[in-house]
Design an enzyme around this catalytic site. Sequence first.
Site, mmCIF file in Angstrom:
data_model
loop_
_atom_site.group_PDB
_atom_site.id
_atom_site.type_symbol
_atom_site.label_atom_id
_atom_site.label_comp_id
_atom_site.label_asym_id
_atom_site.label_seq_id
_atom_site.Cartn_x
_atom_site.Cartn_y
_atom_site.Cartn_z
ATOM 1 C CE LYS A 72 -7.945 10.755 -8.701
ATOM 2 N NZ LYS A 72 -6.647 10.065 -8.765
ATOM 3 C CE1 TYR A 110 -11.298 9.272 -8.257
ATOM 4 C CE2 TYR A 110 -12.824 10.428 -9.722
ATOM 5 C CZ TYR A 110 -11.619 9.772 -9.508
ATOM 6 O OH TYR A 110 -10.738 9.636 -10.562
ATOM 7 C CG ASP A 114 -2.048 0.876 1.189
ATOM 8 O OD1 ASP A 114 -1.836 2.107 1.160
ATOM 9 O OD2 ASP A 114 -3.187 0.385 1.150
ATOM 10 C CB SER A 157 -10.338 13.099 -12.599
ATOM 11 O OG SER A 157 -11.636 12.989 -13.127
ATOM 12 N N GLY A 177 -25.864 13.713 -10.428
ATOM 13 C CA GLY A 177 -24.480 14.207 -10.507
ATOM 14 C C GLY A 177 -23.910 14.263 -11.916
ATOM 15 C CB THR A 182 -14.282 14.413 -11.755
ATOM 16 O OG1 THR A 182 -15.455 14.502 -11.002
ATOM 17 C CG2 THR A 182 -13.144 14.029 -10.860
#
Length: 349
Positions: free
Chosen positions: A155, A151, A61, A127, A306, A129
Site C-alpha cells: 500500500k 501488505y 484481473d 490503509s 505485529g 497500516t
Amino acid sequence: MDKHTVLVTGGAGYIGSHACLELLNAGYEVVVIDNLANSKTESIQRVQQITGKPLTFYQADIRDQQTLQSIFSQHSIATVMHFAGLKAVGESCQLPLDYYHNNVYGTLVLAAEMAKAGVRQLVFSSSATVYGESSEVQYSEHFPLGAINPYGRSKAMIEDILRDLAAADKINNNPAPWKIVLLRYFNPIGAHESGMIGEDPNGIPNNLMPYVAQVAIGKLPQLSVFGDDYPTRDGTGVRDYIHVVDLVKGHIKALQALTGAGFQQGGCRAYNLGTGQGYSVLEMVDAFQRVTGKTINYKIAPRRAGDLAECFANPELAAKELDWRAEKNLDDMVTDTWRWQSQNPNGYA
Ligand code: NAD
Ligand code: UFG
C-alpha cells in the site's frame, strides 16, 4: 449530460460492493472489474437487486492489460475507484511476491491504461497500516509512513507511485493532470442495513468483528482475545472501527472533491477515514453481547505478532476538505454486522 461513469476495481468485494451500491443510488453509472479471487458474483446480483439499477460486470484481473484497454474503449469512464487487491497481513508475510505482484504491479497496469485512455481521476483504497510507529496513538495524515509487513508496504509503495505520478504533471506542465485521492481506512466493519450484502471472509476470519459474529452464530467455538496486557484502559487492543457505509460515503465525497474547484490544478492527497473514536477488544465484545443478546465465549490469549496497542484516526482533514464525517455509531455497526451474519450464516454461498 452524460452520466458520470465510475470503474470500480474489486467491486464484488466487501467494501467495493458497498461502494457500487452507494454510487448507483447517487446516480452514477458503474462498471466493475473483479477477478473473484476473494468474492462471488452474488454480491453484484444483490447490489442490483437492492438498488433496482443495473451495472456492468467484467470478471477479469486488473493485471490483464488488454481487458482494461477494451473496458476503457467501450465505456466513457470518468473516474476509477481502485479497491482490487489482496489484504491479509499474515498471508502477505508468507506470499510476499503474490502481494507485490497483485497490488503494486496491478496498480501500475491500471494507471498506465488510465493514462493511455486519458482517465486521470483516481480514488485509491489505502490503509492506516501505512503509518509507521508513533508515540501518539491518534494518527494524522502528516505522520511518518513506515509499514511493517508486505501488505502494508504494498500500500505504501502504491501511495508513492501515485504521488510521483501527480508530481510528474507539475514538471511536465500537463494540461490535464492526475487528480488522486488516497483514502487511509481504519477498521471497516458492519454491513448495508438491508442485511443483503456484507463481509464474507474465506475460511477462518483474521479480523475481530467477523470472528465475533461467527462465534455468535455458532460457527466458531471461542474468540481468542490477543493480549490483555497492553497499556490501554482494559489491557486489550484499541482500534478505530468505522461503518462500511460511512466509509463508502467518504469515497463519494472524494469523487466530488476530485471534480471540484479544489482539484483543478491536479494533485495527490491522502485522507484518513475513521471516526476518531477508539474501542478496545473487550468493549467490542460487550457491545456485541448487549446489542444482539448473544453470549460471546472468549478467552485471553497471547498477543498477536505485529499488533499495535492502540490506533485511531484524526478525521479532521477529511471533514475540512472532503466535507465528510462518519455518522454511524458502534450500535449501528454491531446491529448491521449481526443482521448480515444472521440472515446469511454461510455468507454468499
Ligand atoms: P475484498 O477482498 O473483499 O475485496 C477486494 C476485491 O478485489 C475482491 O473482490 C477480489 O476478488 C478483488 N481482486 C483482488 N485482486 C484482484 C485483481 N488482481 N484483479 C481484479 N480483482 C481483484 O477486500 P475489502 O475488504 O473489500 O478491501 C478493499 C480494498 O480496501 C483492498 O484494497 C484492501 O486492501 C483495502 N483495505 C481494506 C481494509 C479492511 O479492513 N477491509 C482496511 C484497509 C484497506
Ligand atoms: N483481535 C483479537 N482476536 C481476533 C482478531 C483480532 O483479539 O481473533 C484483536 C487484535 O489483536 C486487534 C483488534 O482485535 O487488537 C483488531 O484486529 P483486526 O484484525 O480486526 O484489525 P487490525 O487493526 O489488526 O487490522 C485491520 C486490517 C488491516 C489494516 C488495518 C488498518 O485487517 O488490513 O486494520 O487499516 F491494515
